[in-house]
Design a protein around this motif. Structure first.
Motif, PDB file in Angstrom:
ATOM      1  N   SER A  28      47.578  63.739  49.617  1.00  0.00           N
ATOM      2  CA  SER A  28      46.869  63.262  48.387  1.00  0.00           C
ATOM      3  C   SER A  28      45.674  62.284  48.906  1.00  0.00           C
ATOM      4  N   LYS A  29      44.280  62.666  48.930  1.00  0.00           N
ATOM      5  CA  LYS A  29      43.252  62.091  49.402  1.00  0.00           C
ATOM      6  C   LYS A  29      42.905  60.901  48.719  1.00  0.00           C
ATOM      7  N   VAL A  30      42.403  59.839  49.688  1.00  0.00           N
ATOM      8  CA  VAL A  30      41.915  58.680  49.234  1.00  0.00           C
ATOM      9  C   VAL A  30      40.712  58.859  48.930  1.00  0.00           C
ATOM     10  N   ASP A  31      39.868  57.968  48.153  1.00  0.00           N
ATOM     11  CA  ASP A  31      38.526  58.162  47.659  1.00  0.00           C
ATOM     12  C   ASP A  31      37.324  57.485  48.626  1.00  0.00           C
ATOM     13  N   GLU A  32      37.859  56.721  49.461  1.00  0.00           N
ATOM     14  CA  GLU A  32      36.781  55.995  50.355  1.00  0.00           C
ATOM     15  C   GLU A  32      37.694  55.175  51.534  1.00  0.00           C
ATOM     16  N   ILE A  33      37.034  55.435  52.525  1.00  0.00           N
ATOM     17  CA  ILE A  33      37.535  54.489  53.659  1.00  0.00           C
ATOM     18  C   ILE A  33      36.594  53.502  53.997  1.00  0.00           C
ATOM     19  N   ILE A  34      37.098  52.317  54.106  1.00  0.00           N
ATOM     20  CA  ILE A  34      35.957  51.251  54.413  1.00  0.00           C
ATOM     21  C   ILE A  34      36.466  50.564  55.733  1.00  0.00           C
ATOM     22  N   VAL A  35      35.796  50.349  56.781  1.00  0.00           N
ATOM     23  CA  VAL A  35      36.113  49.713  57.945  1.00  0.00           C
ATOM     24  C   VAL A  35      35.450  48.546  58.111  1.00  0.00           C
ATOM     25  N   VAL A  36      36.209  47.341  58.275  1.00  0.00           N
ATOM     26  CA  VAL A  36      35.225  46.024  58.442  1.00  0.00           C
ATOM     27  C   VAL A  36      35.513  45.488  60.052  1.00  0.00           C
ATOM     28  N   ASP A  37      34.708  45.770  60.491  1.00  0.00           N
ATOM     29  CA  ASP A  37      34.410  45.262  61.982  1.00  0.00           C
ATOM     30  C   ASP A  37      34.441  43.892  62.045  1.00  0.00           C
TER      31      ASP A  37
END
Length: 317
Positions: A28-37
């Motif tokens: 079940s896909k997520v809608d967005e991926i957020i990477v906080v470096d």
């Protein structure tokens, strides 16, 4: 329902590709991926950008994982947030199982789950962390229903691995998000605040592979135990009535945290700090044992050493 996956990253070039891949592989896909470096000095940024330009990437000065997760929550457009550390991985049906649970129990504000521990070479260390702590059977019995007296259960043992959490974004904001001033136990503080106000659950299913290595191995330290006292202070300030209603004494929680810190100092020979911690513990809840340790920490060091030898002698079978 829109889900945002938030990954805090710091010098994560070695593992972040596998972490992101485990999100992209969800049934079940997520809608967005957020990477906080969080101020990486390795190739984390380039690897993330090479994987997909659709990933929301934000780089900031190093402030710690709590500040990085909070920034991810702020950037998210989803109404539900899922967390994953850059060196861990989700199992393929993690999100699907949580959505299924939400459909059965729409009153839930947070859904966590069990996890497996692996090493740097992906070899199994612990199959089930819930089983390791003798908690698996109780969550199997619940089968996704809200945990009764969840706040009381959490302050006894944190059963929520952050990387398994799916939680309402509004609820995170409502409860103040992660406390960036606390570096150990900030997750427990937040989950407890949520549990004080809303139904939560923990699934008896493996939702994450958590990588155990030197950088994240949990061991007692001064900083960790000091932070534990701050966490218990905060939870008790926020939710004292709820704790009492669930059969937990707020004063005893704070006293136990201070006693644990005092005992750590006492064993390490720092009697001045031990006395201070034992004194704070006694001010919250009088216990004869704590008083005896307070008195013992006031004795001359040679006498304390002698008493330790005597205690060990009589403790032997």
């Amino acid at each position: 329902m829109k889900i945002s996956a938030v990954i805090p990253a710091y010098n994560s070039a070695k593992f972040i590709r596998a972490a992101i891949s485990s999100i992209q592989a969800q049934t079940s896909k997520v809608d967005e991926i957020i990477v906080v470096d969080d101020g990486s000095m390795d190739d984390t940024e380039q690897i993330v950008k090479d994987i997909s330009h659709a990933i929301i990437y934000h780089k900031q000065l190093n402030q710690g994982p709590s500040a990085a997760r909070n920034k991810g929550i702020e950037l998210a457009s989803g109404d539900w947030i899922a967390f994953l550390d850059a060196d861990d991985q989700w199992t393929p049906d993690k999100i699907a199982k949580q959505i299924q649970t939400l459909q059965a129990h729409p009153e839930l504000h947070l859904i966590a789950g069990d996890m497996t521990e692996i090493d740097n070479d992906d070899l199994l260390i612990t199959n089930s962390v819930l089983a390791k702590h003798q908690m698996l059977a109780s969550f199997q019995h619940l089968a996704g229903k809200p945990v009764p007296n969840a706040l009381a259960a959490l302050v006894m043992k944190n059963f929520i691995p952050t990387g398994t959490v799916l939680v309402k974004r509004h609820t995170l904001i409502e409860t103040g998000m992660f406390n960036a001033e606390i570096r150990f136990g900030e997750d427990l503080e937040l989950w407890a605040k949520i549990a004080a106000c809303h139904p939560i659950t923990c699934l008896p299913d493996i939702l994450m592979l958590r990588r155990q290595h030197g950088n994240n191995a949990t061991q007692a330290s001064e900083a960790m135990l000091i932070n534990l006292t701050k966490v218990m202070d905060s939870i008790c300030d926020f939710a004292a009535p709820q704790l009492i209603n669930q059969g937990v004494s707020p004063d005893n929680l704070v006293a136990e945290a201070q006693w644990t810190l005092g005992y750590w100092y006492f064993n390490g020979g720092d009697n001045a700090k031990a006395r201070q911690a034992f004194s704070k513990s006694l001010s919250q809840k009088f216990k004869l044992g704590t008083l005896l340790y307070f008195i013992s920490s006031s004795l001359p060091a040679p006498l304390i050493d002698t008493l330790r030898v005597i205690k060990q002698k009589f403790a032997k079978p």
